[in-house]
Design a protein around this motif. Structure first.
Motif, PDB file in Angstrom:
ATOM      1  N   ASN A 127      -6.320 -12.801  -5.220  1.00  0.00           N
ATOM      2  CA  ASN A 127      -7.091 -11.605  -6.150  1.00  0.00           C
ATOM      3  C   ASN A 127      -6.310 -10.667  -6.611  1.00  0.00           C
ATOM      4  OD1 ASN A 127      -9.843 -12.528  -4.883  1.00  0.00           O
ATOM      5  ND2 ASN A 127      -9.076 -12.077  -2.939  1.00  0.00           N
ATOM      6  N   ALA A 128      -4.912 -10.596  -6.325  1.00  0.00           N
ATOM      7  CA  ALA A 128      -4.133  -9.610  -6.930  1.00  0.00           C
ATOM      8  C   ALA A 128      -3.722 -10.021  -8.450  1.00  0.00           C
ATOM      9  CB  ALA A 128      -3.020  -9.327  -6.004  1.00  0.00           C
ATOM     10  N   PRO A 129      -3.688  -9.208  -9.328  1.00  0.00           N
ATOM     11  CA  PRO A 129      -3.217  -9.565 -10.590  1.00  0.00           C
ATOM     12  C   PRO A 129      -1.936  -9.752 -10.549  1.00  0.00           C
ATOM     13  CG  PRO A 129      -4.673  -7.542 -10.772  1.00  0.00           C
ATOM     14  CD  PRO A 129      -4.436  -7.774  -9.155  1.00  0.00           C
ATOM     15  N   ASP A 130      -1.014  -9.277  -9.702  1.00  0.00           N
ATOM     16  CA  ASP A 130       0.357  -9.352  -9.605  1.00  0.00           C
ATOM     17  C   ASP A 130       0.886  -9.570  -8.282  1.00  0.00           C
ATOM     18  OD1 ASP A 130       3.161  -9.432  -9.506  1.00  0.00           O
ATOM     19  OD2 ASP A 130       3.444  -7.847 -11.250  1.00  0.00           O
ATOM     20  N   PRO A 131       0.837 -10.695  -7.539  1.00  0.00           N
ATOM     21  CA  PRO A 131       1.196 -10.720  -6.119  1.00  0.00           C
ATOM     22  C   PRO A 131       2.523 -10.271  -5.790  1.00  0.00           C
ATOM     23  CG  PRO A 131       0.943 -13.142  -7.410  1.00  0.00           C
ATOM     24  CD  PRO A 131       0.650 -12.075  -8.261  1.00  0.00           C
ATOM     25  N   ARG A 132       3.462 -10.633  -6.704  1.00  0.00           N
ATOM     26  CA  ARG A 132       4.933 -10.329  -6.212  1.00  0.00           C
ATOM     27  C   ARG A 132       4.838  -8.783  -6.321  1.00  0.00           C
ATOM     28  NH1 ARG A 132       8.151 -13.240  -9.858  1.00  0.00           N
ATOM     29  NH2 ARG A 132       9.100 -14.607  -8.174  1.00  0.00           N
ATOM     30  N   ALA A 133       4.175  -7.922  -7.157  1.00  0.00           N
ATOM     31  CA  ALA A 133       4.279  -6.613  -7.021  1.00  0.00           C
ATOM     32  C   ALA A 133       3.491  -5.981  -6.091  1.00  0.00           C
ATOM     33  CB  ALA A 133       3.523  -5.892  -8.321  1.00  0.00           C
ATOM     34  N   GLU A 134       2.488  -6.852  -5.382  1.00  0.00           N
ATOM     35  CA  GLU A 134       1.985  -6.425  -4.170  1.00  0.00           C
ATOM     36  C   GLU A 134       2.930  -6.612  -2.923  1.00  0.00           C
ATOM     37  OE1 GLU A 134      -1.824  -5.597  -3.512  1.00  0.00           O
ATOM     38  OE2 GLU A 134      -0.972  -4.891  -5.373  1.00  0.00           O
ATOM     39  N   LEU A 135       3.602  -7.698  -3.221  1.00  0.00           N
ATOM     40  CA  LEU A 135       4.453  -7.921  -1.717  1.00  0.00           C
ATOM     41  C   LEU A 135       5.633  -6.946  -1.823  1.00  0.00           C
ATOM     42  CD1 LEU A 135       5.250 -11.825  -2.266  1.00  0.00           C
ATOM     43  CD2 LEU A 135       3.822 -10.672  -0.336  1.00  0.00           C
ATOM     44  N   ARG A 136       6.190  -6.617  -3.128  1.00  0.00           N
ATOM     45  CA  ARG A 136       7.097  -5.330  -3.165  1.00  0.00           C
ATOM     46  C   ARG A 136       6.498  -4.208  -2.474  1.00  0.00           C
ATOM     47  NH1 ARG A 136       8.542  -7.752  -8.306  1.00  0.00           N
ATOM     48  NH2 ARG A 136       7.255  -6.214  -9.414  1.00  0.00           N
ATOM     49  N   ALA A 137       5.589  -3.745  -2.906  1.00  0.00           N
ATOM     50  CA  ALA A 137       4.580  -2.446  -2.622  1.00  0.00           C
ATOM     51  C   ALA A 137       4.503  -2.470  -0.934  1.00  0.00           C
ATOM     52  CB  ALA A 137       3.255  -2.390  -3.256  1.00  0.00           C
ATOM     53  N   ALA A 138       4.188  -3.771  -0.401  1.00  0.00           N
ATOM     54  CA  ALA A 138       3.955  -4.002   1.043  1.00  0.00           C
ATOM     55  C   ALA A 138       5.282  -3.589   1.748  1.00  0.00           C
ATOM     56  CB  ALA A 138       3.460  -5.177   1.354  1.00  0.00           C
ATOM     57  N   LEU A 139       6.310  -4.117   1.561  1.00  0.00           N
ATOM     58  CA  LEU A 139       7.831  -3.659   1.903  1.00  0.00           C
ATOM     59  C   LEU A 139       8.007  -2.181   1.751  1.00  0.00           C
ATOM     60  CD1 LEU A 139       9.730  -6.854   1.027  1.00  0.00           C
ATOM     61  CD2 LEU A 139       8.430  -6.291   3.234  1.00  0.00           C
ATOM     62  N   THR A 140       7.536  -1.493   0.678  1.00  0.00           N
ATOM     63  CA  THR A 140       7.653  -0.333   0.528  1.00  0.00           C
ATOM     64  C   THR A 140       7.132   0.555   1.467  1.00  0.00           C
ATOM     65  OG1 THR A 140       7.943  -0.632  -1.940  1.00  0.00           O
ATOM     66  CG2 THR A 140       7.441   1.844  -1.140  1.00  0.00           C
ATOM     67  N   VAL A 141       5.617   0.120   1.917  1.00  0.00           N
ATOM     68  CA  VAL A 141       4.976   1.173   2.765  1.00  0.00           C
ATOM     69  C   VAL A 141       5.268   0.600   4.235  1.00  0.00           C
ATOM     70  CG1 VAL A 141       3.141   1.167   1.252  1.00  0.00           C
ATOM     71  CG2 VAL A 141       2.981  -0.338   2.685  1.00  0.00           C
ATOM     72  N   LEU A 142       5.994  -0.390   4.411  1.00  0.00           N
ATOM     73  CA  LEU A 142       6.316  -0.633   5.700  1.00  0.00           C
ATOM     74  C   LEU A 142       7.755   0.129   6.199  1.00  0.00           C
ATOM     75  CD1 LEU A 142       6.323  -4.831   6.376  1.00  0.00           C
ATOM     76  CD2 LEU A 142       5.205  -2.743   7.540  1.00  0.00           C
ATOM     77  N   ARG A 143       7.707   0.446   7.474  1.00  0.00           N
ATOM     78  CA  ARG A 143       8.996   1.027   7.882  1.00  0.00           C
ATOM     79  C   ARG A 143       9.880   0.186   8.384  1.00  0.00           C
ATOM     80  NH1 ARG A 143       4.922   4.225  12.371  1.00  0.00           N
ATOM     81  NH2 ARG A 143       4.572   5.989  11.018  1.00  0.00           N
ATOM     82  N   PRO A 144      11.204   0.273   8.305  1.00  0.00           N
ATOM     83  CA  PRO A 144      12.164  -0.838   8.753  1.00  0.00           C
ATOM     84  C   PRO A 144      12.014  -1.374   9.983  1.00  0.00           C
ATOM     85  CG  PRO A 144      13.321   1.245   7.876  1.00  0.00           C
ATOM     86  CD  PRO A 144      11.717   1.622   7.702  1.00  0.00           C
ATOM     87  N   GLY A 145      12.079  -2.634  10.140  1.00  0.00           N
ATOM     88  CA  GLY A 145      11.629  -3.144  11.428  1.00  0.00           C
ATOM     89  C   GLY A 145      10.286  -3.519  11.597  1.00  0.00           C
TER      90      GLY A 145
END
Length: 332
Positions: A195-213
């Motif tokens: 449903n996301a307009p830009d799935p690659r941008a969603e993945l990058r954002a997910a990794l941004t909000v994740l802590r290392p590990g």
């Protein structure tokens, strides 16, 4: 019948015009890999609201990415996120998959993730009414669950106590990644990327909000399922106009690895949803006279029974209609 001002217009050949305010210009290349070797996979109207107009789904011959082309504009997406359409979609979904069955699926998914290190904070992206966080609390009683969704449903979930914080929009919406940077140990995306307009941008954002590990869990419809080819426009995950992208497993795995992740789990079996035949029948009858729909009730019950009877065998084959990846963020 003339199209309403809120309806994608079509050319005489059935392809939406690029001048439609609810559709972007048609693109000549793949939004995932840039290849210009595209083929039209299907043309389909909106089967739920019966509005005039046809949506086109293309497939890249090189990387296999499947996408709506031309894609809905931000205004078009907002149109299909309105309460009336969401209620209609939820009513249809309940005819295909009961509330009880959905809860069982959420509990099974949470149980499958219970081997993860005990997370302090968890963000469920595309959470809707936050039914997954509600089920997951049974297995993660000390975890703080937040929800993010582009619709008001996430705010209703906050009021109902199913999440502790509610965030509106997409994860890649400007401001969200910076505001939520490194806040979460786990991010889940269940059937959100489609449903996301830009799935690659969603993945990058997910990794941004994740802590290392931290861990990213992504579950999406599999565009290479045999059911997709057999059922065509009647395959529910093709879902026009709401599904903008269907990402093949290989593409998603490669993207996450390129972003510094280690793939821990790849599962095509458990995510399979036994609804392909019954959902196709319901979609085919969506425009039928109520008398015909009522007469087809025994057939719909038989299709649902067949879906569930065949599921244990089909989920282990290319008929499986979804897959799940669990990745660990290794790069800071």
């Amino acid at each position: 019948m003339q199209p309403s001002p809120h309806t994608p217009r079509t050319t005489p050949q059935g392809a939406p015009q690029a001048t439609d305010p609810f559709l972007e210009p048609r693109r000549a290349d793949c939004p995932w890999c840039g290849s210009r070797r595209l083929r039209t996979r299907l043309c389909a109207p909106d089967p739920l609201r019966h509005r005039p107009g046809t949506f086109v789904v293309d497939e890249c011959r090189d990387c296999g990415h499947v996408f709506q082309n031309p894609r809905l504009t931000a205004e078009g997406i907002a149109l299909y996120h309105r309460d009336a359409y969401q209620r209609h979609l939820e009513e249809f979904t309940e005819r295909v998959l009961s509330t009880r069955a959905v809860r069982r699926r959420h509990r099974a998914a949470a149980h499958a993730l219970s081997a993860l290190p005990d997370p302090e904070s968890w963000l469920d992206v595309g959470t809707g009414h936050a039914r997954f966080p509600e089920a997951a609390k049974e297995f993660f009683p000390y975890t703080s669950f937040d929800g993010l969704d582009p619709t008001p449903r996430v705010e209703q979930a906050l009021l109902a106590g199913r999440v502790e914080e509610a965030h509106r929009g997409y994860l890649s919406t400007p401001g969200n990644p910076a505001r939520l940077r490194s806040r979460y140990d786990v991010v889940t995306m269940f059937h959100h990327l489609a449903n996301a307009p830009d799935p690659r941008a969603e993945l990058r954002a997910a990794l941004t909000v994740l802590r290392p590990g931290g861990h990213l869990v992504v579950e999406v419809p599999d565009p290479h399922s045999v059911f997709a080819a057999l059922l065509g426009r009647w395959w529910l995950p093709h879902g026009q106009p709401r599904h903008l992208h269907l990402v093949p497993l290989g593409n998603l795995r490669t993207e996450l690895q390129a972003q510094g992740c280690t793939i821990l789990v790849t599962d095509r079996s458990a995510p399979h949803i036994p609804y392909d035949l019954s959902a196709a029948l319901h979609l085919a009858l969506a425009r039928a006279h109520p008398a015909l729909t009522a007469a087809a009730t025994p057939l719909a019950a038989a299709a649902s029974a067949l879906d569930h009877t065949l599921a244990p065998a089909l989920r282990r084959t290319r008929f499986s209609n979804a897959y799940r990846l669990v990745a660990r963020k290794d790069r800071p």
